[in-house]
Design a protein around this motif. Structure first.
Motif, mmCIF file in Angstrom:
data_model
loop_
_atom_site.group_PDB
_atom_site.id
_atom_site.type_symbol
_atom_site.label_atom_id
_atom_site.label_comp_id
_atom_site.label_asym_id
_atom_site.label_seq_id
_atom_site.Cartn_x
_atom_site.Cartn_y
_atom_site.Cartn_z
ATOM 1 N N HIS A 114 33.136 54.889 56.524
ATOM 2 C CA HIS A 114 31.741 55.322 56.690
ATOM 3 C C HIS A 114 31.777 57.035 56.486
ATOM 4 C CE1 HIS A 114 30.563 51.752 59.302
ATOM 5 N NE2 HIS A 114 31.025 51.514 58.470
ATOM 6 N N ALA A 115 32.875 57.382 56.870
ATOM 7 C CA ALA A 115 33.083 58.836 56.947
ATOM 8 C C ALA A 115 33.161 59.305 55.632
ATOM 9 C CB ALA A 115 34.024 59.372 57.598
ATOM 10 N N TRP A 116 33.850 58.729 54.621
ATOM 11 C CA TRP A 116 33.925 58.797 53.067
ATOM 12 C C TRP A 116 32.544 58.969 52.472
ATOM 13 C CZ3 TRP A 116 38.395 59.251 50.151
ATOM 14 C CH2 TRP A 116 38.135 59.723 48.967
ATOM 15 N N VAL A 117 31.496 57.854 53.128
ATOM 16 C CA VAL A 117 30.375 57.752 52.426
ATOM 17 C C VAL A 117 29.352 58.930 52.845
ATOM 18 C CG1 VAL A 117 28.227 56.177 52.377
ATOM 19 C CG2 VAL A 117 30.399 55.138 52.337
ATOM 20 N N THR A 168 23.283 46.739 38.789
ATOM 21 C CA THR A 168 23.938 47.690 39.747
ATOM 22 C C THR A 168 23.292 47.705 41.160
ATOM 23 O OG1 THR A 168 24.138 49.167 37.953
ATOM 24 C CG2 THR A 168 24.428 50.124 39.946
ATOM 25 N N MET A 169 21.922 47.481 41.396
ATOM 26 C CA MET A 169 21.544 47.576 42.933
ATOM 27 C C MET A 169 21.934 46.333 43.558
ATOM 28 S SD MET A 169 19.962 50.285 43.333
ATOM 29 C CE MET A 169 21.364 51.126 42.013
ATOM 30 N N GLU A 170 22.116 45.171 42.837
ATOM 31 C CA GLU A 170 22.397 43.995 43.365
ATOM 32 C C GLU A 170 23.977 44.034 43.759
ATOM 33 O OE1 GLU A 170 22.777 39.338 42.214
ATOM 34 O OE2 GLU A 170 21.747 40.457 40.766
ATOM 35 N N LYS A 171 24.763 44.389 43.137
ATOM 36 C CA LYS A 171 26.155 44.577 43.231
ATOM 37 C C LYS A 171 26.494 45.487 44.615
ATOM 38 C CE LYS A 171 27.959 43.681 38.787
ATOM 39 N NZ LYS A 171 28.778 44.174 37.537
ATOM 40 N N ALA A 172 25.442 46.664 44.440
ATOM 41 C CA ALA A 172 25.842 47.557 45.579
ATOM 42 C C ALA A 172 25.332 46.877 46.752
ATOM 43 C CB ALA A 172 25.004 48.890 45.185
ATOM 44 N N TRP A 173 24.215 46.208 46.780
ATOM 45 C CA TRP A 173 23.781 45.591 47.919
ATOM 46 C C TRP A 173 24.736 44.403 48.519
ATOM 47 C CZ3 TRP A 173 19.764 46.776 50.938
ATOM 48 C CH2 TRP A 173 19.268 45.939 52.119
ATOM 49 N N ARG A 179 29.161 42.288 60.555
ATOM 50 C CA ARG A 179 28.685 41.216 61.378
ATOM 51 C C ARG A 179 27.301 41.606 62.072
ATOM 52 N NH1 ARG A 179 33.339 40.949 65.895
ATOM 53 N NH2 ARG A 179 34.529 40.777 63.864
ATOM 54 N N TYR A 180 27.094 43.004 62.131
ATOM 55 C CA TYR A 180 25.911 43.527 62.648
ATOM 56 C C TYR A 180 24.765 43.711 61.688
ATOM 57 C CZ TYR A 180 29.450 44.362 66.472
ATOM 58 O OH TYR A 180 30.186 44.225 67.018
ATOM 59 N N ARG A 181 23.700 43.176 61.812
ATOM 60 C CA ARG A 181 22.690 42.903 60.810
ATOM 61 C C ARG A 181 22.147 44.253 60.438
ATOM 62 N NH1 ARG A 181 19.125 37.562 61.376
ATOM 63 N NH2 ARG A 181 20.999 35.877 61.021
ATOM 64 N N LEU A 182 21.820 44.924 61.380
ATOM 65 C CA LEU A 182 21.219 46.348 61.298
ATOM 66 C C LEU A 182 21.959 47.465 60.733
ATOM 67 C CD1 LEU A 182 18.684 47.950 61.823
ATOM 68 C CD2 LEU A 182 19.600 48.634 63.938
ATOM 69 N N VAL A 185 22.386 46.480 57.148
ATOM 70 C CA VAL A 185 21.396 47.095 56.167
ATOM 71 C C VAL A 185 21.533 48.626 55.982
ATOM 72 C CG1 VAL A 185 18.756 47.411 56.306
ATOM 73 C CG2 VAL A 185 19.742 45.306 56.984
ATOM 74 N N TRP A 186 21.820 49.210 57.175
ATOM 75 C CA TRP A 186 22.134 50.512 57.043
ATOM 76 C C TRP A 186 22.990 51.050 56.026
ATOM 77 C CZ3 TRP A 186 26.122 54.192 58.090
ATOM 78 C CH2 TRP A 186 25.955 55.296 58.157
ATOM 79 N N LEU A 187 24.349 50.335 55.946
ATOM 80 C CA LEU A 187 25.334 50.721 55.068
ATOM 81 C C LEU A 187 24.951 50.369 53.584
ATOM 82 C CD1 LEU A 187 28.282 49.255 57.347
ATOM 83 C CD2 LEU A 187 27.823 51.555 56.635
#
Length: 270
Positions: A114-117, A168-173, A179-182, A185-187
């Motif tokens: 996450h820190a990289w992102v 591209t969007m499908e692969k990214a998603w 394991r945590y839904r929220l 979605v954020w990631l």
């Protein structure tokens, strides 16, 4: 292998991976990697895992069982790592056979935390030609986005018309698993933002400059004394004309969108 790279204020951790050949022998790899997840520096984990995440990562050969992917999948779920965007060859390893006997797979991957992102606009891992080896070298490049103070994404409507947009969007998603839904979605949204920025830079970046460059190049070509007798020059001019129309359309579309935004902000005062 673990090393820390520091350049001025920026610090990152690079972990180069080589996984052993059996499921049992690789268990210590997953445990060891999880031990580094408390590190809050931007981190990239890249290398040869000698394992695949799912059955789609291989072709030909024996069928992939759940036992072969279970440990890798559990590691990714516990670590919440994100697979880096890749380019180049699809498969990173082959058994070097020919025809129907050829077995290929993706056992070489790169993941970021996450820190990289948060720190960097993106990372692209290039799968290069293997040469005389049975595996592809992996080359990663990154763009530092931190100096721009978190420049917000400005979505251009024309991006939706690009042939690679939906894929591209499908692969990214689908590249993020948690394991945590929220959190998932954020990631996913963070990864999509990165992909959109990369598309903006590489597919739609600086259209005005490209239009001016192509227009001048086309003009120089058409001004050649022997242009009307030079078939090669005429063919090149046709290619330049097509490119100029393409980038002119992009520039016009972006200007129209900016004009609409200005009108929404300012109304008749625009």
């Amino acid at each position: 292998m673990v090393c820390t790279i520091q350049n001025g204020m920026h610090k990152m951790t690079l972990i180069a991976v080589y996984g052993l050949h059996t499921i049992l022998d690789r268990k210590c790899l997953w445990r060891g990697l999880l031990g580094y997840m408390q590190n809050h520096d931007p981190m990239i984990i890249i290398g040869d895992y000698n394992a695949i995440c799912n059955s789609n990562d291989g072709a030909n050969g024996t069928l992939v069982t759940d036992d072969e992917t279970e440990d890798f999948e559990d590691f990714l779920l516990q670590s919440s790592l994100i697979e880096a965007m890749s380019a180049g060859l699809l498969y990173s390893w082959s058994n070097s056979s020919v025809g129907s006997e050829r077995v290929v797979s993706i056992i070489d991957k790169a993941f970021v935390n996450h820190a990289w992102v948060r720190m960097y606009a993106g990372v692209v891992v290039q799968y290069l030609a293997p040469g005389i080896s049975d595996q592809s070298p992996l080359l990663f490049t990154l763009q530092d986005d931190s100096q721009q103070g978190g420049r917000p994404l400005k979505f251009m409507n024309i991006m939706y018309d690009h042939v690679d947009f939906l894929d591209t969007m499908e692969k990214a998603w689908s590249s993020v698993k948690s394991r945590y839904r929220l959190q998932s979605v954020w990631l996913k949204l963070k990864v999509i933002k990165i992909e959109l920025k990369m598309m903006e830079i590489h597919k739609f970046g600086k259209p005005h400059d490209k239009v001016e460059y192509l227009r001048q190049k086309l003009c120089d070509l058409q001004n050649q004394v022997d242009f009307n007798k030079n078939g090669e020059a005429q063919s090149n001019a046709k290619v330049l004309s097509d490119e100029l129309r393409h980038w002119s359309y992009i520039e016009e579309n972006i200007l129209q969108q900016k004009a609409r935004i200005n009108w929404l902000k300012q109304g008749d005062a625009n």
